[in-house]
Design a protein around this motif. Structure first.
Motif, PDB file in Angstrom:
ATOM      1  N   HIS A 165       0.829  -1.216   0.000  1.00 26.32           N
ATOM      2  CA  HIS A 165       0.000   0.000   0.000  1.00 26.32           C
ATOM      3  C   HIS A 165       0.865   1.268   0.000  1.00 26.32           C
ATOM      4  O   HIS A 165       0.444   2.312   0.511  1.00 26.32           O
ATOM      5  CB  HIS A 165      -1.019  -0.017   1.149  1.00 26.32           C
ATOM      6  CG  HIS A 165      -0.436  -0.101   2.539  1.00 26.32           C
ATOM      7  ND1 HIS A 165      -1.042  -0.812   3.548  1.00 26.32           N
ATOM      8  CD2 HIS A 165       0.666   0.431   3.081  1.00 26.32           C
ATOM      9  CE1 HIS A 165      -0.329  -0.690   4.656  1.00 26.32           C
ATOM     10  NE2 HIS A 165       0.708   0.064   4.403  1.00 26.32           N
ATOM     11  N   ASN A 215      -3.253  -0.605   7.961  1.00 31.10           N
ATOM     12  CA  ASN A 215      -2.893   0.229   9.105  1.00 31.10           C
ATOM     13  C   ASN A 215      -2.884   1.685   8.683  1.00 31.10           C
ATOM     14  O   ASN A 215      -2.637   2.010   7.528  1.00 31.10           O
ATOM     15  CB  ASN A 215      -1.520  -0.152   9.668  1.00 31.10           C
ATOM     16  CG  ASN A 215      -0.380   0.206   8.722  1.00 31.10           C
ATOM     17  OD1 ASN A 215      -0.205  -0.453   7.713  1.00 31.10           O
ATOM     18  ND2 ASN A 215       0.375   1.249   9.041  1.00 31.10           N
ATOM     19  N   HIS A 244      -1.344   5.576   8.987  1.00 33.98           N
ATOM     20  CA  HIS A 244       0.009   6.133   9.038  1.00 33.98           C
ATOM     21  C   HIS A 244      -0.059   7.595   9.455  1.00 33.98           C
ATOM     22  O   HIS A 244       0.262   8.491   8.674  1.00 33.98           O
ATOM     23  CB  HIS A 244       0.680   6.032   7.668  1.00 33.98           C
ATOM     24  CG  HIS A 244       0.676   4.660   7.069  1.00 33.98           C
ATOM     25  ND1 HIS A 244      -0.439   4.108   6.502  1.00 33.98           N
ATOM     26  CD2 HIS A 244       1.651   3.725   6.970  1.00 33.98           C
ATOM     27  CE1 HIS A 244      -0.141   2.886   6.064  1.00 33.98           C
ATOM     28  NE2 HIS A 244       1.105   2.635   6.339  1.00 33.98           N
ATOM     29  N   GLU A 284       4.716  -5.260   8.649  1.00 32.89           N
ATOM     30  CA  GLU A 284       3.289  -5.090   8.351  1.00 32.89           C
ATOM     31  C   GLU A 284       2.746  -6.221   7.473  1.00 32.89           C
ATOM     32  O   GLU A 284       1.525  -6.350   7.323  1.00 32.89           O
ATOM     33  CB  GLU A 284       3.013  -3.720   7.724  1.00 32.89           C
ATOM     34  CG  GLU A 284       3.560  -3.519   6.340  1.00 32.89           C
ATOM     35  CD  GLU A 284       3.366  -2.082   5.812  1.00 32.89           C
ATOM     36  OE1 GLU A 284       2.811  -1.234   6.505  1.00 32.89           O
ATOM     37  OE2 GLU A 284       3.804  -1.837   4.672  1.00 32.89           O
TER      38      GLU A 284
HETATM   39 FE    FE Z   1       2.020   0.735   5.863  1.00 33.35          FE
END
Ligand code: FE
Ligand code: FE
Lengths: 126, 285, 285, 126
Positions: free
Chosen positions: C12, C57, C59, C241
């Motif tokens: 991502h 997640n 950021h 991650e």
């Molecule tokens: Fe990330």
């Protein structure tokens, strides 16, 4: 399918008890704008702004028309029905100088005095 | 290693704090409750821990509904007392214990508990009233630093009673593995039976409360078999917060010694109780 | 009942979104990556789900560090695209699926996963870049509503790989028990190996990435045996991650069919990958 | 002691890898004021206020003197050492028109071009 977690397999499931509002996810979604408005009333400055223009203050938090009506009319039962959490609704009651026993009277269709007397006599039974 | 020296279960009804803050503890409607605290307070004054872990829930003061954690832990060195809408309670702010908080967090996450971390948190009556029940006259500071652990008891789905007890057991292991020698007090707060809204508002269930009080001491597993439905039906929609006592109980030994307990109706709309348990093996005769 | 029809694992990295937003996908430094997406996009266009679950997640865009949940779920009907500091990406806001969100929440909490509930959430590149990898030209709206599930991979202690896989397995059961007939796509995002800070910044580990890519398809249990230390050492401090791919994988059948995968170095500082898995049993011959 | 949770018993423990900053709880506590300041820079209005008076802006967020010095000097390594999360520190770098590859050069003691070349050649090896 294995048992994935200690403390998990027992005790879950939905709750349905007569006469008992359950503040679940759908209810909380419905009430979130109103509950956020109630929570804001913790500061004196917000209470002053609310008092000066209740409808405008409600609108600024994005309450629905029904929710705003319930707040302006102090229709405590409607606030609960429209997604209010009792802990949040109580912020408004406190502002108005209303006790939790007053609210209890409203919810049970009795007076604050009767409600308090029932508590003093050991509480109401389900 | 750190050691749990006692567990204190207590209601956290705001009016208990208000009665103390306003000097009403000798009034007819309150005297029996506060007299009932006296033996616990006397014993606690002789058994001061180095740090206290308080299991509680927030009530629209420190956390809003946009973020609802099932379990959370504070990792700060300082927690402000929240202004709940009528000014801050005239009690000290809460000093934290970040080293213990972070150790507990790491141990609990490693055991598969999915905690949320609060690096900043205002603490409300859910935490400060239990501290007042323990220490009515703290002066400038509470007896020791505090680690707050929060449980979602307000918004369905609450964690199950079994999950709360499992968290407590893991908490006990995490405390035992802390490298420093610390004496720890654990407070499980909330309850007992009560319901604030709905046609059943004012509900109190002394039989259930008596069963719970007995079982939390002698047979906590029995309480983990009860479902959310059981708790709400038997203890009321707000009485379900008694699951927080199970976190405390899980952190203690299988056998504990009750020092004192007291039950009182009503504190506001609530059946208020205190129960104090000694976690150290009885001295050999 | 709802059914997972595919799982898509994808990096991502924000620059992948930026390259698309700025029309640079044919540039020399990007062409191979985007050419590599083409077969997955073509298959996905033929297999449109009714709802997508995106494991990602944040950021420093939707959530600040004062509250760090290990696992969280959004329950809203709408998620704004976050402004990360250079204006919002020119992509549609995200429509939610509150009914499925709340069903998943209830099932997962009942199974002992301690989720945090987000009733309001801005979604950042962690969620929108995977949607762009899937659907480069969404027009006015993404192909379907989305349920965001967030994992703390930024602040130690992250959940273990084993816990992420267990969450995925419980998620699979929760999806299967949803009363409506829905086709579900699951996106596991992030990775592959990379590290942004420290003397080891720029670290890429293609051998580990190849092992992970193979094992996530054929032997995900092997990946759950790796520790945080293993992930950080082998995949870099941000490569950890990749544990989010395991949530996706856990929600799928034991046997899945790989449709397509592609690996590309570098997208910014990252080894970028896409891997698409068909979750339906192969048609009997 | 029982195994309390599937997915729990394996995989935990501390992390220690040479050349690899670990953003753990103690680090995050140290950096929280500075990281909150970085996160605020998402809005144009905040970026303007920051640019107009960097020291004053830092002070309003409660940064330590060391943190403020690191920010004003654009000492990227010091920001990380003083509790900055790379995702937060990057907000300031973006404002300055600096890329993640520029930061990578700083962290590894090379130029942005060399760092980028190493990435294009397949990345750096541990
Ligand atoms: Fe990330
Ligand atoms: Fe409470």
């Amino acid at each position: 399918m294995s048992s994935p977690t200690a403390g998990a397999p027992t005790g879950g499931g939905r709750v349905d008890v007569p006469g008992t509002p359950i503040f679940d996810g759908a209810t909380s979604r419905r009430g979130i704008r109103m509950n956020k408005m109630f929570m804001s009333l913790r500061t004196a400055e917000a209470r002053e702004r609310f008092t000066a223009d209740e409808a405008g203050y409600c609108a600024s938090f994005g309450l629905s028309a029904e929710q705003q009506r319930a707040v302006l009319d102090r229709d405590w039962q409607a606030m609960i029905d429209l997604g209010g959490s009792i802990f949040y609704v109580y912020k408004l009651a406190m502002m108005d100088g209303r006790s939790m026993q007053y609210l209890g009277g409203v919810f049970t269709g009795t007076s604050e005095e009767e409600f308090l007397a029932a508590l003093r006599a050991g509480g109401r039974r389900g | 290693m750190a050691e749990v020296i006692w567990g204190l279960a207590t209601s956290h009804v705001p009016s208990i704090g208000a009665a103390m803050d306003r000097g009403k503890t000798e009034d007819a409607s309150w005297k029996d409750l506060f007299d009932g605290y006296a033996p616990a307070r006397a014993w606690l004054a002789e058994h001061r821990p180095d740090v206290a872990i308080v299991i509680y829930n927030d009530h629209a003061n420190g956390i809003d509904l946009d973020v609802v954690p099932t379990f959370a832990i504070g990792t700060s060195d300082h927690y402000d007392v929240a202004d709940e809408g009528f000014g801050k309670r005239p009690v000290p702010d809460v000093v934290g214990h970040p080293e213990l908080s972070l150790h507990l967090l790491e141990s609990l996450v490693d055991e598969g508990f999915d905690l949320t971390v609060f690096q900043e948190l205002d603490v409300d009556h859910g935490l400060t009233v239990p501290l007042s029940v323990w220490t009515p006259d703290p002066g400038e500071a509470w007896p020791c630093p505090v680690v707050p652990i929060l449980v979602n008891v307000i918004q369905y789905p609450q964690p199950t009673a079994a999950r709360c007890y499992a968290l407590g057991q893991a908490l006990g292991r995490a405390i035992a593995s802390f490298p420093q020698d610390l004496k720890v007090g654990v407070l499980g707060t909330g309850g007992m039976s009560h319901q604030l809204a709905g046609a059943r508002a004012g509900f109190i269930n002394p039989e259930f409360d008596a069963m719970f009080m007995e079982a939390v001491e002698t047979d906590p597993e029995r309480l983990t078999a009860l479902s959310r439905q059981d708790y709400v039906r038997e203890a009321g929609s707000e009485g379900i917060e008694m699951i927080m006592w199970l976190v405390m109980r899980g952190a203690m030994r299988a056998e504990v010694t009750k020092v004192h307990s007291h039950y009182f109706v009503p504190a506001s709309n609530t059946a208020a109780a205190v129960a104090l348990f000694d976690n150290r093996a009885p001295a050999t005769a």
